[in-house]
Design a protein around this motif. Sequence first.
Motif, mmCIF file in Angstrom:
data_model
loop_
_atom_site.group_PDB
_atom_site.id
_atom_site.type_symbol
_atom_site.label_atom_id
_atom_site.label_comp_id
_atom_site.label_asym_id
_atom_site.label_seq_id
_atom_site.Cartn_x
_atom_site.Cartn_y
_atom_site.Cartn_z
ATOM 1 N N VAL A 1 23.088 -32.326 -39.943
ATOM 2 C CA VAL A 1 22.425 -31.737 -40.990
ATOM 3 C C VAL A 1 22.186 -30.013 -40.794
ATOM 4 C CG1 VAL A 1 20.489 -31.665 -43.275
ATOM 5 C CG2 VAL A 1 21.089 -33.988 -42.002
ATOM 6 N N MET A 2 22.857 -29.346 -41.509
ATOM 7 C CA MET A 2 22.380 -27.899 -41.743
ATOM 8 C C MET A 2 21.732 -27.134 -42.890
ATOM 9 S SD MET A 2 25.702 -26.574 -38.997
ATOM 10 C CE MET A 2 25.106 -24.786 -39.186
ATOM 11 N N GLY A 3 21.912 -26.210 -42.561
ATOM 12 C CA GLY A 3 20.891 -25.361 -44.392
ATOM 13 C C GLY A 3 19.666 -24.293 -43.336
ATOM 14 N N MET A 4 19.126 -23.004 -44.129
ATOM 15 C CA MET A 4 18.077 -22.687 -43.892
ATOM 16 C C MET A 4 16.997 -23.462 -43.818
ATOM 17 S SD MET A 4 19.422 -19.391 -44.796
ATOM 18 C CE MET A 4 17.958 -18.952 -45.524
ATOM 19 N N THR A 5 16.577 -22.122 -42.927
ATOM 20 C CA THR A 5 15.205 -22.847 -42.863
ATOM 21 C C THR A 5 14.362 -23.489 -44.277
ATOM 22 O OG1 THR A 5 14.599 -21.530 -40.958
ATOM 23 C CG2 THR A 5 12.785 -21.930 -41.049
ATOM 24 N N GLY A 6 13.897 -24.035 -43.970
ATOM 25 C CA GLY A 6 12.950 -24.249 -45.345
ATOM 26 C C GLY A 6 13.480 -25.563 -46.015
ATOM 27 N N ASP B 1 19.789 -33.877 -37.105
ATOM 28 C CA ASP B 1 19.046 -32.052 -37.080
ATOM 29 C C ASP B 1 19.129 -30.439 -36.329
ATOM 30 O OD1 ASP B 1 16.993 -30.450 -39.038
ATOM 31 O OD2 ASP B 1 15.305 -31.917 -38.224
ATOM 32 N N SER B 2 19.512 -29.640 -37.164
ATOM 33 C CA SER B 2 19.628 -28.476 -36.783
ATOM 34 C C SER B 2 18.548 -26.969 -37.031
ATOM 35 C CB SER B 2 21.519 -28.133 -36.885
ATOM 36 O OG SER B 2 21.630 -28.295 -37.913
ATOM 37 N N PRO B 3 18.262 -26.457 -36.112
ATOM 38 C CA PRO B 3 17.507 -25.229 -36.494
ATOM 39 C C PRO B 3 18.402 -24.393 -37.202
ATOM 40 C CG PRO B 3 17.995 -24.895 -34.351
ATOM 41 C CD PRO B 3 18.851 -26.210 -34.816
ATOM 42 N N GLY B 4 17.606 -23.218 -38.454
ATOM 43 C CA GLY B 4 18.465 -22.759 -39.279
ATOM 44 C C GLY B 4 19.178 -22.006 -38.955
ATOM 45 N N PHE B 5 19.867 -20.942 -39.301
ATOM 46 C CA PHE B 5 19.819 -19.371 -38.543
ATOM 47 C C PHE B 5 19.117 -18.476 -39.181
ATOM 48 C CE2 PHE B 5 24.984 -21.706 -39.114
ATOM 49 C CZ PHE B 5 24.556 -21.814 -37.534
ATOM 50 N N ASP B 6 18.502 -18.692 -39.554
ATOM 51 C CA ASP B 6 17.086 -17.375 -39.923
ATOM 52 C C ASP B 6 15.553 -18.460 -39.293
ATOM 53 O OD1 ASP B 6 17.090 -20.572 -41.574
ATOM 54 O OD2 ASP B 6 16.245 -18.979 -43.372
ATOM 55 N N ASP B 7 16.047 -18.760 -38.279
ATOM 56 C CA ASP B 7 15.137 -18.770 -37.343
ATOM 57 C C ASP B 7 14.027 -17.904 -36.796
ATOM 58 O OD1 ASP B 7 14.198 -21.734 -35.248
ATOM 59 O OD2 ASP B 7 13.432 -19.962 -34.797
ATOM 60 N N THR B 8 12.289 -18.216 -37.031
ATOM 61 C CA THR B 8 11.240 -16.875 -37.066
ATOM 62 C C THR B 8 11.460 -16.979 -35.992
ATOM 63 O OG1 THR B 8 9.709 -18.669 -37.421
ATOM 64 C CG2 THR B 8 10.268 -17.662 -39.013
ATOM 65 N N ASN B 9 12.007 -17.358 -34.525
ATOM 66 C CA ASN B 9 11.158 -16.798 -33.435
ATOM 67 C C ASN B 9 12.453 -16.714 -32.895
ATOM 68 O OD1 ASN B 9 9.067 -17.970 -33.522
ATOM 69 N ND2 ASN B 9 8.893 -19.564 -33.805
ATOM 70 N N ALA C 1 22.356 -14.665 -32.797
ATOM 71 C CA ALA C 1 22.995 -15.703 -32.150
ATOM 72 C C ALA C 1 22.844 -16.656 -31.617
ATOM 73 C CB ALA C 1 23.651 -14.747 -31.267
ATOM 74 N N GLU C 2 21.234 -16.812 -30.235
ATOM 75 C CA GLU C 2 20.934 -18.046 -30.069
ATOM 76 C C GLU C 2 21.013 -18.942 -30.390
ATOM 77 O OE1 GLU C 2 16.779 -16.038 -27.636
ATOM 78 O OE2 GLU C 2 16.775 -16.043 -29.275
ATOM 79 N N ILE C 3 20.270 -19.597 -32.143
ATOM 80 C CA ILE C 3 20.759 -20.783 -32.558
ATOM 81 C C ILE C 3 22.335 -20.964 -32.710
ATOM 82 C CG2 ILE C 3 20.520 -21.988 -35.092
ATOM 83 C CD1 ILE C 3 17.745 -21.542 -33.278
ATOM 84 N N LEU C 4 23.005 -19.879 -32.920
ATOM 85 C CA LEU C 4 24.645 -20.257 -32.903
ATOM 86 C C LEU C 4 24.686 -21.126 -31.515
ATOM 87 C CD1 LEU C 4 27.267 -20.669 -34.342
ATOM 88 C CD2 LEU C 4 27.653 -18.307 -33.557
ATOM 89 N N ARG C 5 24.650 -20.609 -30.251
ATOM 90 C CA ARG C 5 24.821 -21.460 -29.094
ATOM 91 C C ARG C 5 24.402 -22.410 -29.317
ATOM 92 N NH1 ARG C 5 22.639 -17.177 -26.669
ATOM 93 N NH2 ARG C 5 24.284 -15.977 -26.633
ATOM 94 N N GLU C 6 22.839 -23.092 -29.196
ATOM 95 C CA GLU C 6 22.495 -24.222 -28.753
ATOM 96 C C GLU C 6 22.954 -25.087 -29.951
ATOM 97 O OE1 GLU C 6 18.573 -26.639 -30.043
ATOM 98 O OE2 GLU C 6 18.597 -24.104 -29.352
ATOM 99 N N VAL C 7 23.373 -24.715 -31.293
ATOM 100 C CA VAL C 7 24.100 -25.664 -32.183
ATOM 101 C C VAL C 7 25.705 -26.140 -31.941
ATOM 102 C CG1 VAL C 7 25.491 -25.870 -34.037
ATOM 103 C CG2 VAL C 7 22.949 -24.803 -33.866
ATOM 104 N N VAL D 1 29.232 -19.077 -41.829
ATOM 105 C CA VAL D 1 28.931 -19.600 -40.600
ATOM 106 C C VAL D 1 29.116 -20.987 -40.697
ATOM 107 C CG1 VAL D 1 27.830 -20.244 -38.640
ATOM 108 C CG2 VAL D 1 27.654 -17.416 -39.250
ATOM 109 N N PHE D 2 28.742 -22.168 -41.233
ATOM 110 C CA PHE D 2 29.668 -23.509 -41.974
ATOM 111 C C PHE D 2 30.294 -23.311 -41.821
ATOM 112 C CE2 PHE D 2 29.357 -27.121 -45.035
ATOM 113 C CZ PHE D 2 29.167 -27.442 -44.218
ATOM 114 N N ARG D 3 30.751 -23.319 -42.598
ATOM 115 C CA ARG D 3 32.535 -23.379 -43.129
ATOM 116 C C ARG D 3 32.912 -22.834 -42.096
ATOM 117 N NH1 ARG D 3 33.746 -18.930 -46.421
ATOM 118 N NH2 ARG D 3 35.531 -19.238 -45.695
ATOM 119 N N LYS D 4 32.843 -21.655 -40.999
ATOM 120 C CA LYS D 4 33.691 -21.722 -39.480
ATOM 121 C C LYS D 4 33.352 -22.684 -38.879
ATOM 122 C CE LYS D 4 35.461 -17.808 -41.676
ATOM 123 N NZ LYS D 4 36.462 -17.134 -41.345
#
Length: 232
Positions: A1-6, A51-59, A63-69, A107-110
């Motif tokens: 499951v992906m998407g923006m934070t919140g 569950d996956s973090p959003g690419f707009d993570d506050t912390n 690029a870090e989120i993409l690497r983890e996912v 990025v989700f599409r890619k």
Amino acid sequence: VMGMTGAGKTTFINKASGSSLVEGGGLESCTSEVQTANSFHLDGHVVTLIDSPGFDDTNRSEAEILREVTSFLAKTYEAGRLLAGILYMHRITDRRVGGVAKRNFSVFRKLCGESTLKNAIIVTNMWTPNASEVVAAEEEGRERELASKELFFKRALDCGARMARHDNTTQSAHSIIRQFFVHKPQALLVQRELVDEKKQLVNTDAGSHMKDELLIMSGRYQKEIDEMRKQQ
């Protein structure tokens, strides 16, 4: 499951699976890493939601989120497990879809690749319950706009992705998940690139796209800084 934070990713997963993953209620990101919910049975299928973090993570950076996912996706593929489908959550209450949200979805599409988008469902949620005619018309209008404009979801829908409404009930979540049962699980493009083609993340479609987007942003910010300096 992906998407923006919140966007309600964790809430959806908890509703569907009966899990108790920590849900965000404040201004900061709550899902900071990829996490797996409790498996459950639905119509004879064993379902495991991720569950996956959003690419707009506050912390952490995009690029870090993409690497983890992508690391998680690669390990899953190497272990011989294919995703039956992938969900992208979007708040129908959002009156504007900003630059970060557009980048998030692109990025989700890619990550999926065009041939795998038929296994993707774009889930709109947070519909106003018992909405007045005016509010209902506004939300339905946003839904039509999201589906019909190239900037938003049209390209994905043209490739076979579907849209579905979620009303924040377990029954609704299960109904959406059932749509995956008629399709054969497939590897995402990024999984094939990282594992089969042995590409570095930066050379994958998703990595290359994010790199280009970040370079554009960097150039824009530098231009703004230069303008500010001229005004001093």
